[in-house]
Design a protein around this motif. Structure first.
Motif, PDB file in Angstrom:
ATOM      1  N   LYS A 155       0.833  -1.206   0.000  1.00  0.00           N
ATOM      2  CA  LYS A 155       0.000   0.000   0.000  1.00  0.00           C
ATOM      3  C   LYS A 155       0.867   1.256   0.000  1.00  0.00           C
ATOM      4  CE  LYS A 155      -4.093  -1.911   2.332  1.00  0.00           C
ATOM      5  NZ  LYS A 155      -4.911  -1.863   3.567  1.00  0.00           N
ATOM      6  N   LEU A 156       1.926   1.241   0.812  1.00  0.00           N
ATOM      7  CA  LEU A 156       2.814   2.396   0.892  1.00  0.00           C
ATOM      8  C   LEU A 156       3.577   2.585  -0.418  1.00  0.00           C
ATOM      9  CD1 LEU A 156       3.927   4.695   2.527  1.00  0.00           C
ATOM     10  CD2 LEU A 156       5.534   3.117   3.615  1.00  0.00           C
ATOM     11  N   TRP A 157       4.090   1.488  -0.971  1.00  0.00           N
ATOM     12  CA  TRP A 157       4.753   1.550  -2.279  1.00  0.00           C
ATOM     13  C   TRP A 157       3.828   2.149  -3.332  1.00  0.00           C
ATOM     14  CZ3 TRP A 157       7.643  -3.720  -3.333  1.00  0.00           C
ATOM     15  CH2 TRP A 157       8.877  -3.698  -2.671  1.00  0.00           C
ATOM     16  N   SER A 158       2.583   1.706  -3.338  1.00  0.00           N
ATOM     17  CA  SER A 158       1.618   2.185  -4.333  1.00  0.00           C
ATOM     18  C   SER A 158       1.426   3.694  -4.229  1.00  0.00           C
ATOM     19  CB  SER A 158       0.269   1.483  -4.157  1.00  0.00           C
ATOM     20  OG  SER A 158       0.388   0.092  -4.353  1.00  0.00           O
ATOM     21  N   LEU A 159       1.358   4.187  -3.003  1.00  0.00           N
ATOM     22  CA  LEU A 159       1.170   5.619  -2.784  1.00  0.00           C
ATOM     23  C   LEU A 159       2.386   6.411  -3.253  1.00  0.00           C
ATOM     24  CD1 LEU A 159      -0.809   7.691  -1.653  1.00  0.00           C
ATOM     25  CD2 LEU A 159       0.220   7.346   0.604  1.00  0.00           C
ATOM     26  N   VAL A 160       3.568   5.899  -2.918  1.00  0.00           N
ATOM     27  CA  VAL A 160       4.810   6.572  -3.326  1.00  0.00           C
ATOM     28  C   VAL A 160       4.953   6.562  -4.845  1.00  0.00           C
ATOM     29  CG1 VAL A 160       7.339   6.513  -3.217  1.00  0.00           C
ATOM     30  CG2 VAL A 160       5.989   6.098  -1.146  1.00  0.00           C
ATOM     31  N   ILE A 161       4.697   5.409  -5.453  1.00  0.00           N
ATOM     32  CA  ILE A 161       4.801   5.300  -6.912  1.00  0.00           C
ATOM     33  C   ILE A 161       3.821   6.247  -7.597  1.00  0.00           C
ATOM     34  CG2 ILE A 161       4.375   3.778  -8.888  1.00  0.00           C
ATOM     35  CD1 ILE A 161       5.442   1.473  -7.139  1.00  0.00           C
ATOM     36  N   PHE A 162       2.578   6.258  -7.122  1.00  0.00           N
ATOM     37  CA  PHE A 162       1.570   7.134  -7.728  1.00  0.00           C
ATOM     38  C   PHE A 162       2.003   8.596  -7.640  1.00  0.00           C
ATOM     39  CE2 PHE A 162      -2.173   9.880  -7.337  1.00  0.00           C
ATOM     40  CZ  PHE A 162      -2.812   9.592  -8.545  1.00  0.00           C
ATOM     41  N   GLY A 163       2.508   9.005  -6.478  1.00  0.00           N
ATOM     42  CA  GLY A 163       2.962  10.386  -6.310  1.00  0.00           C
ATOM     43  C   GLY A 163       4.126  10.709  -7.225  1.00  0.00           C
ATOM     44  N   ASN A 164       5.103   9.801  -7.290  1.00  0.00           N
ATOM     45  CA  ASN A 164       6.267  10.005  -8.158  1.00  0.00           C
ATOM     46  C   ASN A 164       5.866  10.124  -9.627  1.00  0.00           C
ATOM     47  OD1 ASN A 164       8.772   7.905  -6.427  1.00  0.00           O
ATOM     48  ND2 ASN A 164       7.959   9.932  -5.956  1.00  0.00           N
ATOM     49  N   LEU A 165       4.983   9.231 -10.069  1.00  0.00           N
ATOM     50  CA  LEU A 165       4.582   9.230 -11.476  1.00  0.00           C
ATOM     51  C   LEU A 165       3.742  10.464 -11.808  1.00  0.00           C
ATOM     52  CD1 LEU A 165       3.720   5.479 -12.213  1.00  0.00           C
ATOM     53  CD2 LEU A 165       5.900   6.686 -12.438  1.00  0.00           C
ATOM     54  N   ALA A 166       2.849  10.834 -10.905  1.00  0.00           N
ATOM     55  CA  ALA A 166       2.008  12.009 -11.149  1.00  0.00           C
ATOM     56  C   ALA A 166       2.856  13.275 -11.239  1.00  0.00           C
ATOM     57  CB  ALA A 166       0.967  12.147 -10.039  1.00  0.00           C
ATOM     58  N   GLY A 167       3.785  13.425 -10.297  1.00  0.00           N
ATOM     59  CA  GLY A 167       4.668  14.590 -10.327  1.00  0.00           C
ATOM     60  C   GLY A 167       5.542  14.602 -11.565  1.00  0.00           C
ATOM     61  N   GLY A 168       6.055  13.429 -11.941  1.00  0.00           N
ATOM     62  CA  GLY A 168       6.906  13.336 -13.120  1.00  0.00           C
ATOM     63  C   GLY A 168       6.161  13.652 -14.404  1.00  0.00           C
ATOM     64  N   CYS A 169       4.930  13.167 -14.527  1.00  0.00           N
ATOM     65  CA  CYS A 169       4.125  13.434 -15.730  1.00  0.00           C
ATOM     66  C   CYS A 169       3.807  14.919 -15.855  1.00  0.00           C
ATOM     67  CB  CYS A 169       2.843  12.611 -15.700  1.00  0.00           C
ATOM     68  SG  CYS A 169       3.092  10.836 -15.962  1.00  0.00           S
ATOM     69  N   LEU A 170       3.478  15.550 -14.733  1.00  0.00           N
ATOM     70  CA  LEU A 170       3.197  16.984 -14.756  1.00  0.00           C
ATOM     71  C   LEU A 170       4.442  17.766 -15.159  1.00  0.00           C
ATOM     72  CD1 LEU A 170       1.316  19.358 -14.235  1.00  0.00           C
ATOM     73  CD2 LEU A 170       1.972  19.265 -11.818  1.00  0.00           C
ATOM     74  N   MET A 171       5.594  17.369 -14.609  1.00  0.00           N
ATOM     75  CA  MET A 171       6.844  18.049 -14.941  1.00  0.00           C
ATOM     76  C   MET A 171       7.199  17.842 -16.411  1.00  0.00           C
ATOM     77  SD  MET A 171       8.985  20.008 -13.410  1.00  0.00           S
ATOM     78  CE  MET A 171      10.680  20.550 -13.184  1.00  0.00           C
ATOM     79  N   ALA A 172       6.960  16.643 -16.925  1.00  0.00           N
ATOM     80  CA  ALA A 172       7.237  16.365 -18.338  1.00  0.00           C
ATOM     81  C   ALA A 172       6.408  17.269 -19.235  1.00  0.00           C
ATOM     82  CB  ALA A 172       6.943  14.898 -18.646  1.00  0.00           C
ATOM     83  N   ALA A 173       5.119  17.407 -18.914  1.00  0.00           N
ATOM     84  CA  ALA A 173       4.240  18.260 -19.709  1.00  0.00           C
ATOM     85  C   ALA A 173       4.697  19.716 -19.674  1.00  0.00           C
ATOM     86  CB  ALA A 173       2.808  18.144 -19.191  1.00  0.00           C
ATOM     87  N   LEU A 174       5.149  20.158 -18.521  1.00  0.00           N
ATOM     88  CA  LEU A 174       5.636  21.534 -18.387  1.00  0.00           C
ATOM     89  C   LEU A 174       6.920  21.755 -19.192  1.00  0.00           C
ATOM     90  CD1 LEU A 174       5.675  24.360 -17.044  1.00  0.00           C
ATOM     91  CD2 LEU A 174       6.893  23.303 -15.117  1.00  0.00           C
ATOM     92  N   LEU A 175       7.841  20.798 -19.092  1.00  0.00           N
ATOM     93  CA  LEU A 175       9.159  20.976 -19.709  1.00  0.00           C
ATOM     94  C   LEU A 175       9.112  20.943 -21.227  1.00  0.00           C
ATOM     95  CD1 LEU A 175      11.475  18.941 -17.294  1.00  0.00           C
ATOM     96  CD2 LEU A 175      11.112  21.416 -17.401  1.00  0.00           C
ATOM     97  N   ILE A 176       8.237  20.127 -21.811  1.00  0.00           N
ATOM     98  CA  ILE A 176       8.203  20.085 -23.275  1.00  0.00           C
ATOM     99  C   ILE A 176       7.579  21.365 -23.846  1.00  0.00           C
ATOM    100  CG2 ILE A 176       8.145  17.568 -23.390  1.00  0.00           C
ATOM    101  CD1 ILE A 176       5.145  17.766 -24.003  1.00  0.00           C
ATOM    102  N   TRP A 177       6.992  22.192 -22.983  1.00  0.00           N
ATOM    103  CA  TRP A 177       6.525  23.506 -23.420  1.00  0.00           C
ATOM    104  C   TRP A 177       7.571  24.581 -23.136  1.00  0.00           C
ATOM    105  CZ3 TRP A 177       5.334  27.637 -19.980  1.00  0.00           C
ATOM    106  CH2 TRP A 177       4.911  28.806 -20.642  1.00  0.00           C
ATOM    107  N   ILE A 178       8.072  24.619 -21.897  1.00  0.00           N
ATOM    108  CA  ILE A 178       8.963  25.704 -21.508  1.00  0.00           C
ATOM    109  C   ILE A 178      10.350  25.562 -22.127  1.00  0.00           C
ATOM    110  CG2 ILE A 178       9.893  24.641 -19.393  1.00  0.00           C
ATOM    111  CD1 ILE A 178       8.869  28.349 -19.898  1.00  0.00           C
ATOM    112  N   GLY A 179      10.806  24.311 -22.364  1.00  0.00           N
ATOM    113  CA  GLY A 179      12.131  24.111 -22.954  1.00  0.00           C
ATOM    114  C   GLY A 179      12.260  24.754 -24.323  1.00  0.00           C
ATOM    115  N   PRO A 180      11.389  24.402 -25.279  1.00  0.00           N
ATOM    116  CA  PRO A 180      11.434  25.058 -26.596  1.00  0.00           C
ATOM    117  C   PRO A 180      11.132  26.552 -26.526  1.00  0.00           C
ATOM    118  CG  PRO A 180      10.280  22.965 -26.734  1.00  0.00           C
ATOM    119  CD  PRO A 180      10.495  23.237 -25.273  1.00  0.00           C
TER     120      PRO A 180
END
Length: 290
Positions: free
Chosen positions: A140-165
């Motif tokens: 359960k704890l792993w699932s929560l950590v993984i979900f948080g990591n993936l959600a934060g990473g996906c949001l950052m990815a979406a931001l970076l492919i806009w702000i980088g160019p």
């Protein structure tokens, strides 16, 4: 009768283990620079793992989400370096140069005390091995950590492919190249690669417990994550940012590519951290206990 005897023997053994761990406390009174013993490091890791289990789900989710965001700075630098040297150096040379910027996000996450799945994998397994937490609570704890990591990473990815160019730091071709490089291997290769990466990240957590100052900790992070970058070992959380950014920006990266990579990489990282660090380090200590 035999079952009762086995249970009594197991309980006796566990009490001896707990007693030995309690006696393995960090030395004080000017002895902090002395070489740490195996039991001292194990006890510190165990207590840190138990502390995470004691945190509220909201706190764990937020710290995990923060880690997913912060690890994205490695991706920002990687894309920037890749674009800067494209046309000036061979592509395989550029991938090796990424080794020098890859550790940045890990430094931010680890020294900032955010919760990164691969760093926490072995750490959170120790209370289960020590019979203080159940396997169910660990999952359960792993699932929560993984979900948080993936959600934060996906949001950052979406931001970076806009702000980088937009800032002229990199173009979307760099994003596509990096993502394609990550997923260019078979699932079997990614699994073994991820196991090795999980092993290294679990080892990093162990080594950081023996480091006495910030400079030493930064050097350890650079060494371990630099090895991962130079050898292209697969890290599920950084890889999440890399491949998800490619998915959003390039038709060459499909949702199937992303899901297969992420599931295999997470499995491999978990195996590496649990089996080759938590289990082996714990059993090495237990074998010395009567």
């Amino acid at each position: 009768m035999k079952t009762e005897n086995k249970n009594e023997e197991r309980d006796r053994k566990q009490k001896n283990i707990d007693s030995e761990l309690e006696n393995s406390e960090v030395k004080e009174n000017g002895e902090e620079n002395k070489r740490r013993e195996h039991g001292e490091i194990l006890n510190e890791q165990l207590e840190e793992g138990k502390a995470v289990f004691g945190n509220s789900p909201g706190s764990i989710a937020l710290c995990s989400f923060t880690a997913g965001l912060e690890i994205g700075f490695s991706f920002l630098l990687m894309c920037s370096v890749f674009s800067f040297f494209t046309g000036k150096l061979a592509e395989d040379t550029i991938f090796k140069l990424l080794t020098f910027v890859y550790p940045a996000g890990f430094i931010f996450v680890i020294l900032g005390r955010s919760l990164l799945f691969t760093e926490q994998t072995s750490l959170l397994s120790l209370p289960v091995l020590n019979r203080k937490q159940s396997v169910t609570s660990l999952l359960k704890l792993w699932s929560l950590v993984i979900f948080g990591n993936l959600a934060g990473g996906c949001l950052m990815a979406a931001l970076l492919i806009w702000i980088g160019p937009a800032l002229g730091l990199f173009d979307l071709l760099a994003v596509e190249k990096i993502a394609s490089h990550v997923i260019s291997f078979s699932p079997q290769v990614i699994l073994i690669s991820a196991i090795l990466a999980g092993w290294l990240m679990g080892l990093l957590s162990w080594l950081l417990a023996s480091a006495t100052d910030t400079v030493s900790r930064i050097l350890l992070i650079i060494i371990i994550t630099g090895i991962m970058a130079f050898t292209s070992l697969h890290h599920s959380i950084v890889g999440n940012v890399e491949v998800f950014a490619g998915l959003l920006s390039s038709p060459k990266i499909t949702i199937s590519d992303y899901l297969i990579f992420e599931s295999v990489a997470l499995l491999g990282n978990a195996i590496g951290g649990v089996v080759f660090v938590a289990l082996l380090k714990y059993r090495a200590f237990v074998y010395n206990v009567d």
